[in-house]
Design a protein around this motif. Structure first.
Motif, short mmCIF file in Angstrom:
data_model
loop_
_atom_site.label_atom_id
_atom_site.label_comp_id
_atom_site.label_asym_id
_atom_site.label_seq_id
_atom_site.Cartn_x
_atom_site.Cartn_y
_atom_site.Cartn_z
N ASP A 245 -9.42 -40.34 12.89
CA ASP A 245 -9.32 -41.53 12.03
C ASP A 245 -9.32 -41.06 10.58
OD1 ASP A 245 -9.72 -43.84 10.52
OD2 ASP A 245 -10.92 -44.79 12.09
N THR A 246 -8.17 -41.19 9.93
CA THR A 246 -8.02 -40.67 8.56
C THR A 246 -8.03 -41.76 7.51
OG1 THR A 246 -5.59 -40.78 8.47
CG2 THR A 246 -6.55 -38.85 9.55
N VAL A 247 -8.30 -42.99 7.89
CA VAL A 247 -8.23 -44.12 6.94
C VAL A 247 -9.41 -44.05 5.98
CG1 VAL A 247 -8.22 -46.63 6.74
CG2 VAL A 247 -6.99 -45.52 8.62
N PRO A 248 -9.17 -44.11 4.66
CA PRO A 248 -10.25 -43.89 3.69
C PRO A 248 -10.98 -45.13 3.23
CG PRO A 248 -8.16 -43.89 2.54
CD PRO A 248 -7.84 -44.11 4.00
N PHE A 249 -10.92 -46.22 4.00
CA PHE A 249 -11.63 -47.44 3.61
C PHE A 249 -12.16 -48.13 4.86
CE2 PHE A 249 -7.02 -48.16 3.51
CZ PHE A 249 -6.87 -49.05 4.57
N VAL A 250 -13.02 -49.12 4.67
CA VAL A 250 -13.64 -49.81 5.79
C VAL A 250 -12.58 -50.52 6.64
CG1 VAL A 250 -15.25 -51.63 6.47
CG2 VAL A 250 -15.80 -50.13 4.53
N HIS A 251 -12.66 -50.31 7.96
CA HIS A 251 -11.72 -50.95 8.87
C HIS A 251 -12.37 -51.04 10.24
CE1 HIS A 251 -11.17 -46.61 9.10
NE2 HIS A 251 -10.68 -46.76 10.31
N ASP A 252 -11.82 -51.87 11.08
CA ASP A 252 -12.41 -52.15 12.40
C ASP A 252 -12.03 -51.04 13.38
OD1 ASP A 252 -13.52 -53.28 14.64
OD2 ASP A 252 -12.27 -55.09 14.62
N LEU A 253 -13.02 -50.35 13.92
CA LEU A 253 -12.79 -49.29 14.89
C LEU A 253 -12.67 -49.84 16.32
CD1 LEU A 253 -15.32 -46.54 13.73
CD2 LEU A 253 -12.97 -46.93 12.96
N ASN A 254 -13.14 -51.04 16.57
CA ASN A 254 -13.24 -51.54 17.94
C ASN A 254 -11.90 -51.56 18.70
OD1 ASN A 254 -16.13 -52.37 18.40
ND2 ASN A 254 -15.71 -53.36 16.43
N PRO A 255 -10.77 -51.88 18.07
CA PRO A 255 -9.52 -51.88 18.85
C PRO A 255 -9.14 -50.50 19.39
CG PRO A 255 -9.26 -53.15 16.84
CD PRO A 255 -10.57 -52.43 16.72
N TYR A 256 -9.64 -49.44 18.77
CA TYR A 256 -9.24 -48.09 19.18
C TYR A 256 -10.11 -47.51 20.29
CZ TYR A 256 -6.85 -48.55 14.72
OH TYR A 256 -6.07 -49.00 13.69
N LEU A 257 -11.34 -47.99 20.42
CA LEU A 257 -12.28 -47.38 21.36
C LEU A 257 -11.79 -47.45 22.81
CD1 LEU A 257 -15.69 -48.53 19.83
CD2 LEU A 257 -14.41 -46.41 19.42
N PRO A 258 -11.20 -48.56 23.27
CA PRO A 258 -10.74 -48.59 24.66
C PRO A 258 -9.57 -47.63 24.93
CG PRO A 258 -11.04 -50.82 23.82
CD PRO A 258 -11.12 -49.90 22.64
N THR A 259 -8.89 -47.16 23.90
CA THR A 259 -7.78 -46.23 24.12
C THR A 259 -8.25 -44.80 24.37
OG1 THR A 259 -7.39 -45.58 21.80
CG2 THR A 259 -6.37 -47.65 22.56
N LEU A 260 -9.54 -44.55 24.19
CA LEU A 260 -10.09 -43.23 24.49
C LEU A 260 -10.20 -43.04 26.00
CD1 LEU A 260 -12.98 -43.05 21.87
CD2 LEU A 260 -10.96 -41.55 21.92
N ALA A 261 -9.93 -41.82 26.45
CA ALA A 261 -10.13 -41.46 27.84
C ALA A 261 -11.62 -41.29 28.12
CB ALA A 261 -9.38 -40.16 28.15
N LEU A 262 -11.96 -41.11 29.38
CA LEU A 262 -13.32 -40.76 29.75
C LEU A 262 -13.75 -39.52 28.96
CD1 LEU A 262 -15.79 -41.09 31.68
CD2 LEU A 262 -14.60 -39.51 33.23
N ASP A 263 -14.91 -39.60 28.33
CA ASP A 263 -15.44 -38.52 27.49
C ASP A 263 -14.63 -38.29 26.21
OD1 ASP A 263 -17.66 -37.88 29.06
OD2 ASP A 263 -16.46 -36.58 30.35
N GLY A 264 -13.77 -39.24 25.86
CA GLY A 264 -12.99 -39.10 24.63
C GLY A 264 -13.85 -39.36 23.40
N THR A 265 -13.36 -38.88 22.26
CA THR A 265 -14.10 -39.00 21.00
C THR A 265 -13.18 -39.48 19.89
OG1 THR A 265 -15.54 -37.15 21.63
CG2 THR A 265 -15.54 -37.77 19.32
N LEU A 266 -13.66 -40.44 19.12
CA LEU A 266 -13.00 -40.86 17.88
C LEU A 266 -13.78 -40.22 16.73
CD1 LEU A 266 -11.72 -44.37 16.87
CD2 LEU A 266 -13.12 -43.03 15.29
#
Length: 351
Positions: A245-266
């Protein structure tokens, strides 16, 4: 004896950068002196100049993506000699004895790494001044060799944007078969695409801007996903081993979390400060997923990255500017009007 230097400095958080004359220290036994050829312009320069993160000391000479040519070395220096082309990144010193330093992770120094500008020198207490200037003096432990053949202006941002994305790619062991996503296409994001691609990963860009798709593919993305499109996001559920995640300001992370695989990391790279809105623990708990952070990289890791870029011909996409145009560049940077990093040609100081 001191070394006279010409540069550009901010005298307050409200002031524009303007010409500033100052001095560098004479060489210590382990120092390297260099004439600065190019200096990249990082978004953090703007944050610091305007004291948006607090702790600013003025006058402030920014700049931590420095490419220069060695002019002299201290009596104890053996790795460099006059004429060498070298780099200096975000740090110029650390304690050298804590556990992170012993592991080559000086950026996490327990005593705090000495940053290239706006920090007290560990030896004499003077304030460090950065690369928006024509000369600098740095301890040889924090000087990096620039591989032959790299375009020097394009190599400058490797010393921050490059290593900031390389370090998590290496720490989370990205390689052939890895599935990596990048949020945001700016100075950091474009380097993440390039490096992850050459490391062998399948690379996806998350973006809010449909117009960035063509450029993203040119830079190394195999797929482009509009993060505002719920159907596209749902189709990537459980896919990615690593998201940068390279965005330099406050933004919602929640939409991205389900796209992680098992044991994935954001991994957060761009935003420094509170998160918002609150993270839902559901996708984290149900998939043993994690949200982490990463800060630049150590000196050995940065040299590894530079050598990798040298072997593969990787540099940043840059727009070269004159030192006199830096204030306009800051305003353009706020509008994301640059592809993808401004780099100052320090020869313009003589114009």
């Amino acid at each position: 004896m001191t070394i006279p230097v010409s540069g550009y400095a901010a005298q307050s958080f409200e002031a524009a950068l303007a010409p500033y004359q100052f001095t560098r220290r004479d060489l210590r036994v382990d120092d390297v002196a260099l004439d600065i050829l190019y200096c990249g312009v990082c978004h953090s320069d703007l944050h610091n100049v305007r004291n948006e993160w607090g702790g600013a000391t003025y006058p402030m000479v920014p700049g931590h993506e420095i490419i220069g040519r060695v002019t002299a070395v201290g009596a104890g220096v053996t790795r460099f000699r006059a004429g060498d082309v070298v780099g200096v990144g975000c740090m110029v010193d650390s304690c050298q004895h804590c556990m992170p330093c012993a592991q080559g992770l000086e950026q996490y120094c327990d005593d705090g790494a000495t940053t290239t500008y706006n920090a007290p020198d560990r030896h004499d207490g003077t304030t460090t001044y950065g690369g928006y200037s024509d000369r600098t003096v740095v301890s040889d432990r924090f000087v990096l060799a620039i591989p032959e053949g790299l375009a020097l202006e394009g190599a400058a941002p490797l010393l921050c944007a490059g290593i900031t994305t390389w370090s998590p790619l290496r720490h989370w062991k990205v390689g052939k078969g890895s599935k990596v996503a990048v949020i945001g296409l700016g100075g950091l994001g474009h380097m993440a695409l390039k490096l992850a691609n050459v490391l062998g990963a399948e690379v996806t860009l998350f973006t809010r801007s449909p117009g960035k798709a063509e450029d993203a593919r040119r830079l190394g993305a195999h797929h482009v996903v509009l993060s505002t499109d719920e159907a596209q996001m749902a189709a990537r559920k459980g896919r990615f081993d690593l998201i940068l995640d390279t965005v330099p300001f406050v933004h919602d992370l929640n939409p991205y979390l389900p796209t992680l695989a098992l044991d994935g990391t954001l991994v957060l790279l761009g935003q420094i400060g509170p998160l918002g809105p609150a993270l839902s623990s559901v996708p984290l708990v149900m998939g043993r997923r994690a949200v982490a952070g990463s800060l630049i990289g150590g000196i050995a890791e940065t040299q590894e990255m530079l050598d990798f870029c040298g072997r593969h011909g990787i540099v940043s996409d840059v727009e070269v500017i004159r030192m006199q145009d830096i204030n306009g560049a800051y305003e353009r940077m706020l509008r994301s009007d640059v592809k993808y990093r401004f780099v100052i040609d320090m020869a313009s100081m003589k114009a």
